[in-house]
Design a protein around this motif. Structure first.
Motif, PDB file in Angstrom:
ATOM      1  N   GLN A  46       0.856  -1.188   0.000  1.00  0.00           N
ATOM      2  CA  GLN A  46       0.000   0.000   0.000  1.00  0.00           C
ATOM      3  C   GLN A  46       0.890   1.235   0.000  1.00  0.00           C
ATOM      4  OE1 GLN A  46      -3.668   0.118   2.387  1.00  0.00           O
ATOM      5  NE2 GLN A  46      -2.907  -1.689   3.447  1.00  0.00           N
ATOM      6  N   LYS A  47       0.386   2.311  -0.564  1.00  0.00           N
ATOM      7  CA  LYS A  47       1.163   3.542  -0.608  1.00  0.00           C
ATOM      8  C   LYS A  47       1.325   4.139   0.791  1.00  0.00           C
ATOM      9  CE  LYS A  47       0.655   5.241  -5.320  1.00  0.00           C
ATOM     10  NZ  LYS A  47       0.310   6.415  -6.161  1.00  0.00           N
ATOM     11  N   ILE A  48       2.450   4.826   0.964  1.00  0.00           N
ATOM     12  CA  ILE A  48       2.703   5.567   2.200  1.00  0.00           C
ATOM     13  C   ILE A  48       1.794   6.800   2.221  1.00  0.00           C
ATOM     14  CG2 ILE A  48       4.446   6.798   3.546  1.00  0.00           C
ATOM     15  CD1 ILE A  48       4.980   3.777   3.247  1.00  0.00           C
ATOM     16  N   ASP A  49       1.194   7.067   3.362  1.00  0.00           N
ATOM     17  CA  ASP A  49       0.352   8.260   3.526  1.00  0.00           C
ATOM     18  C   ASP A  49       1.266   9.437   3.875  1.00  0.00           C
ATOM     19  OD1 ASP A  49      -1.375  10.273   4.194  1.00  0.00           O
ATOM     20  OD2 ASP A  49      -2.576   9.086   5.597  1.00  0.00           O
ATOM     21  N   HIS A  50       1.532  10.287   2.893  1.00  0.00           N
ATOM     22  CA  HIS A  50       2.468  11.387   3.105  1.00  0.00           C
ATOM     23  C   HIS A  50       1.901  12.492   3.994  1.00  0.00           C
ATOM     24  CE1 HIS A  50       6.081  10.739   0.390  1.00  0.00           C
ATOM     25  NE2 HIS A  50       5.407   9.601   0.367  1.00  0.00           N
ATOM     26  N   THR A  51       0.618  12.482   4.248  1.00  0.00           N
ATOM     27  CA  THR A  51       0.075  13.445   5.212  1.00  0.00           C
ATOM     28  C   THR A  51       0.495  13.064   6.625  1.00  0.00           C
ATOM     29  OG1 THR A  51      -2.033  12.271   5.568  1.00  0.00           O
ATOM     30  CG2 THR A  51      -1.924  13.834   3.733  1.00  0.00           C
ATOM     31  N   LYS A  52       0.802  11.793   6.834  1.00  0.00           N
ATOM     32  CA  LYS A  52       1.281  11.320   8.131  1.00  0.00           C
ATOM     33  C   LYS A  52       2.821  11.335   8.217  1.00  0.00           C
ATOM     34  CE  LYS A  52      -2.463   9.474  10.324  1.00  0.00           C
ATOM     35  NZ  LYS A  52      -3.507   9.925   9.402  1.00  0.00           N
ATOM     36  N   PHE A  53       3.469  11.330   7.042  1.00  0.00           N
ATOM     37  CA  PHE A  53       4.918  11.207   7.000  1.00  0.00           C
ATOM     38  C   PHE A  53       5.570  12.591   7.063  1.00  0.00           C
ATOM     39  CE2 PHE A  53       8.725   9.524   4.346  1.00  0.00           C
ATOM     40  CZ  PHE A  53       9.482   9.393   5.498  1.00  0.00           C
ATOM     41  N   THR A  54       5.418  13.227   8.216  1.00  0.00           N
ATOM     42  CA  THR A  54       5.940  14.587   8.389  1.00  0.00           C
ATOM     43  C   THR A  54       7.456  14.613   8.537  1.00  0.00           C
ATOM     44  OG1 THR A  54       5.548  14.416  10.781  1.00  0.00           O
ATOM     45  CG2 THR A  54       3.802  15.399   9.436  1.00  0.00           C
ATOM     46  N   ASN A  55       8.064  13.477   8.849  1.00  0.00           N
ATOM     47  CA  ASN A  55       9.517  13.422   9.009  1.00  0.00           C
ATOM     48  C   ASN A  55      10.235  13.087   7.712  1.00  0.00           C
ATOM     49  OD1 ASN A  55       9.746  14.108  11.767  1.00  0.00           O
ATOM     50  ND2 ASN A  55       9.086  12.049  12.348  1.00  0.00           N
ATOM     51  N   ILE A  56       9.558  13.220   6.590  1.00  0.00           N
ATOM     52  CA  ILE A  56      10.192  12.975   5.302  1.00  0.00           C
ATOM     53  C   ILE A  56      11.396  13.894   5.107  1.00  0.00           C
ATOM     54  CG2 ILE A  56       8.691  14.561   4.032  1.00  0.00           C
ATOM     55  CD1 ILE A  56       8.797  12.544   1.689  1.00  0.00           C
ATOM     56  N   GLU A  57      11.325  15.084   5.712  1.00  0.00           N
ATOM     57  CA  GLU A  57      12.431  16.046   5.585  1.00  0.00           C
ATOM     58  C   GLU A  57      13.697  15.579   6.298  1.00  0.00           C
ATOM     59  OE1 GLU A  57      11.259  18.903   9.389  1.00  0.00           O
ATOM     60  OE2 GLU A  57      10.702  19.505   7.350  1.00  0.00           O
ATOM     61  N   LYS A  58      13.574  14.577   7.169  1.00  0.00           N
ATOM     62  CA  LYS A  58      14.736  14.049   7.876  1.00  0.00           C
ATOM     63  C   LYS A  58      15.528  13.054   7.030  1.00  0.00           C
ATOM     64  CE  LYS A  58      13.215  16.261  11.495  1.00  0.00           C
ATOM     65  NZ  LYS A  58      13.820  17.554  11.880  1.00  0.00           N
ATOM     66  N   ILE A  59      14.914  12.563   5.949  1.00  0.00           N
ATOM     67  CA  ILE A  59      15.580  11.586   5.095  1.00  0.00           C
ATOM     68  C   ILE A  59      16.638  12.273   4.242  1.00  0.00           C
ATOM     69  CG2 ILE A  59      15.255   9.833   3.301  1.00  0.00           C
ATOM     70  CD1 ILE A  59      13.897   9.147   5.951  1.00  0.00           C
ATOM     71  N   ASN A  60      17.822  11.723   4.212  1.00  0.00           N
ATOM     72  CA  ASN A  60      18.926  12.266   3.423  1.00  0.00           C
ATOM     73  C   ASN A  60      18.501  12.421   1.955  1.00  0.00           C
ATOM     74  OD1 ASN A  60      21.348  12.808   2.123  1.00  0.00           O
ATOM     75  ND2 ASN A  60      22.521  11.320   3.304  1.00  0.00           N
ATOM     76  N   PRO A  61      18.565  13.639   1.399  1.00  0.00           N
ATOM     77  CA  PRO A  61      18.178  13.830  -0.007  1.00  0.00           C
ATOM     78  C   PRO A  61      18.952  12.939  -0.969  1.00  0.00           C
ATOM     79  CG  PRO A  61      18.430  15.944   1.093  1.00  0.00           C
ATOM     80  CD  PRO A  61      18.946  14.897   2.043  1.00  0.00           C
ATOM     81  N   ALA A  62      20.159  12.524  -0.570  1.00  0.00           N
ATOM     82  CA  ALA A  62      20.969  11.658  -1.429  1.00  0.00           C
ATOM     83  C   ALA A  62      20.334  10.287  -1.615  1.00  0.00           C
ATOM     84  CB  ALA A  62      22.375  11.504  -0.842  1.00  0.00           C
ATOM     85  N   CYS A  63      19.372   9.945  -0.772  1.00  0.00           N
ATOM     86  CA  CYS A  63      18.685   8.659  -0.915  1.00  0.00           C
ATOM     87  C   CYS A  63      17.939   8.581  -2.244  1.00  0.00           C
ATOM     88  CB  CYS A  63      17.695   8.444   0.231  1.00  0.00           C
ATOM     89  SG  CYS A  63      18.462   8.033   1.813  1.00  0.00           S
ATOM     90  N   LYS A  64      17.424   9.720  -2.702  1.00  0.00           N
ATOM     91  CA  LYS A  64      16.652   9.719  -3.943  1.00  0.00           C
ATOM     92  C   LYS A  64      17.492   9.235  -5.121  1.00  0.00           C
ATOM     93  CE  LYS A  64      13.476  12.644  -4.880  1.00  0.00           C
ATOM     94  NZ  LYS A  64      12.621  13.833  -5.174  1.00  0.00           N
ATOM     95  N   GLU A  65      18.791   9.513  -5.069  1.00  0.00           N
ATOM     96  CA  GLU A  65      19.678   9.122  -6.164  1.00  0.00           C
ATOM     97  C   GLU A  65      19.831   7.612  -6.270  1.00  0.00           C
ATOM     98  OE1 GLU A  65      23.403  11.153  -5.773  1.00  0.00           O
ATOM     99  OE2 GLU A  65      22.445  13.083  -5.305  1.00  0.00           O
ATOM    100  N   ILE A  66      19.743   6.921  -5.132  1.00  0.00           N
ATOM    101  CA  ILE A  66      19.932   5.469  -5.172  1.00  0.00           C
ATOM    102  C   ILE A  66      18.615   4.702  -5.170  1.00  0.00           C
ATOM    103  CG2 ILE A  66      22.211   5.590  -4.094  1.00  0.00           C
ATOM    104  CD1 ILE A  66      20.989   4.788  -1.466  1.00  0.00           C
TER     105      ILE A  66
END
Length: 348
Positions: free
Chosen positions: A97-117
């Motif tokens: 199931q998809k992640i509910d991004h309205t609940k995922f307020t700590n997305i900003e804590k994830i290292n942006p470099a993760c998107k590259e991998i």
């Protein structure tokens, strides 16, 4: 009569809101299907207290076991923790199931470099990264005084009978591919044969065995002097007061396979809202740092948490710079299987 009907309707809607997808009321539980010893008990207890629920954990020791059990019809789990190739498979097969991004307020804590991998899901629609790690080489410094920090250490005949590599196809073949300058995800038969020849002719003759489970104990006892594997397995077996004098763990300079374990919510999860709360909770820096400190892992995924740590990691995030994420190679996995059989089931 109208007021009565409205009251009845409200009660029905309330019951539906409390019910799980199979019609039963929310039992106040969250069910995790996790790697063994992968989430500190203290974190689970804190989540239980804050969200007034009970977390129950079932464990697996390989992606294959986890995936096979779920595909066979195992029900009841809310969250599991696949590595990147299996995360990709599970996304493509509609198992999540998809992640509910309205609940995922700590997305900003994830290292942006993760998107590259995270090429399989760069925007974290289906998964949230939990840990980026890498297997390497543990050397007993008391037994081996001089060595290069390279996969070539397994070619040393003077260490014959005191070395092991993991019983893991993608890891070991991936190491040999990286050693020869190839991608760990190549499916080129010629390159795979070169890697298999390196293992069979240069490395395997010097190994005691391929061992994915007991190498930590054998290293701690002094039987194995050089082991390819996960740092936590070795450090977990050597008493803390002896680790500094005994263990040198390094990621070889040529690189090798990296792995990214993610948190995913399974299709049909009965506690979807609570699962999203748990995923967000994990990435609070003050929570995630407990994970880092407990296992002494590098904190690439959550840099803010890494800045709060009180322990020295077993290896650093920058040590993984030459590593490459293992990806799903679909039907080409059979080519790896064939090479692995020629390695594992052929006498020296």
């Amino acid at each position: 009569m109208k007021k009565i009907m409205l009251a009845v309707a409200a009660a029905i809607l309330s019951a539906i809101g409390l019910a799980s997808c199979d019609g039963k009321k929310d039992d106040g539980t969250l069910y995790l299907y996790n790697w063994t010893y992968y989430t500190p008990e203290s974190i689970l207890k804190q989540f239980e207290t804050e969200f007034n629920c009970k977390v129950k954990v079932d464990t697996f020791d390989s992606n294959e076991v986890m995936y096979s059990k779920l595909k066979a019809g195992a029900k009841g789990y809310d969250i599991t923790f696949p590595s990147q190739d299996y995360t990709s498979i599970m996304i493509n097969q509609g198992m999540l199931q998809k992640i509910d991004h309205t609940k995922f307020t700590n997305i900003e804590k994830i290292n942006p470099a993760c998107k590259e991998i995270m090429t399989f899901d760069p925007n974290m629609e289906w998964q949230v990264p939990y840990y980026l790690g890498m297997a390497g080489v543990a050397v007993n410094k008391q037994k081996v005084k001089v060595y290069q920090k390279s996969w070539s250490i397994f070619s040393r005949k003077d260490l014959k009978g005191h070395m092991s590599m993991m019983d893991d196809m993608r890891e070991v073949i991936g190491d040999a591919l990286a050693y020869k300058g190839f991608s760990v995800n190549t499916v080129d038969p010629k390159k795979l044969q070169i890697a298999a020849d390196v293992i069979n002719k240069e490395w395997k003759p010097n190994l005691v065995k391929f061992d994915a489970e007991g190498f930590g104990k054998s290293f701690a006892s002094g039987d194995f002097w050089v082991c390819q594997g996960y740092a936590e397995v070795v450090f977990g077996e050597v008493p803390e007061d002896k680790q500094a004098d005994m263990i040198d763990f390094f990621i070889p300079e040529e690189g090798g396979p990296k792995y990214l374990d993610s948190m995913v919510i399974l299709k049909g999860a009965k506690h979807y809202e609570r699962a999203n709360e748990f995923i967000n909770f994990i990435h609070r820096p003050e929570i995630y740092v407990q994970f880092l400190d407990t296992f002494r892992f590098p904190g690439f995924i959550n840099p803010e948490a890494d800045s709060l740590r009180t322990t020295v990691p077993m290896y650093k995030s920058e040590d993984m710079k030459n590593g490459e994420l293992k990806l799903d190679i679909a039907e080409n996995l059979e080519t790896f299987n064939e090479k692995w059989e020629s390695i594992r089931f052929t006498a020296n």
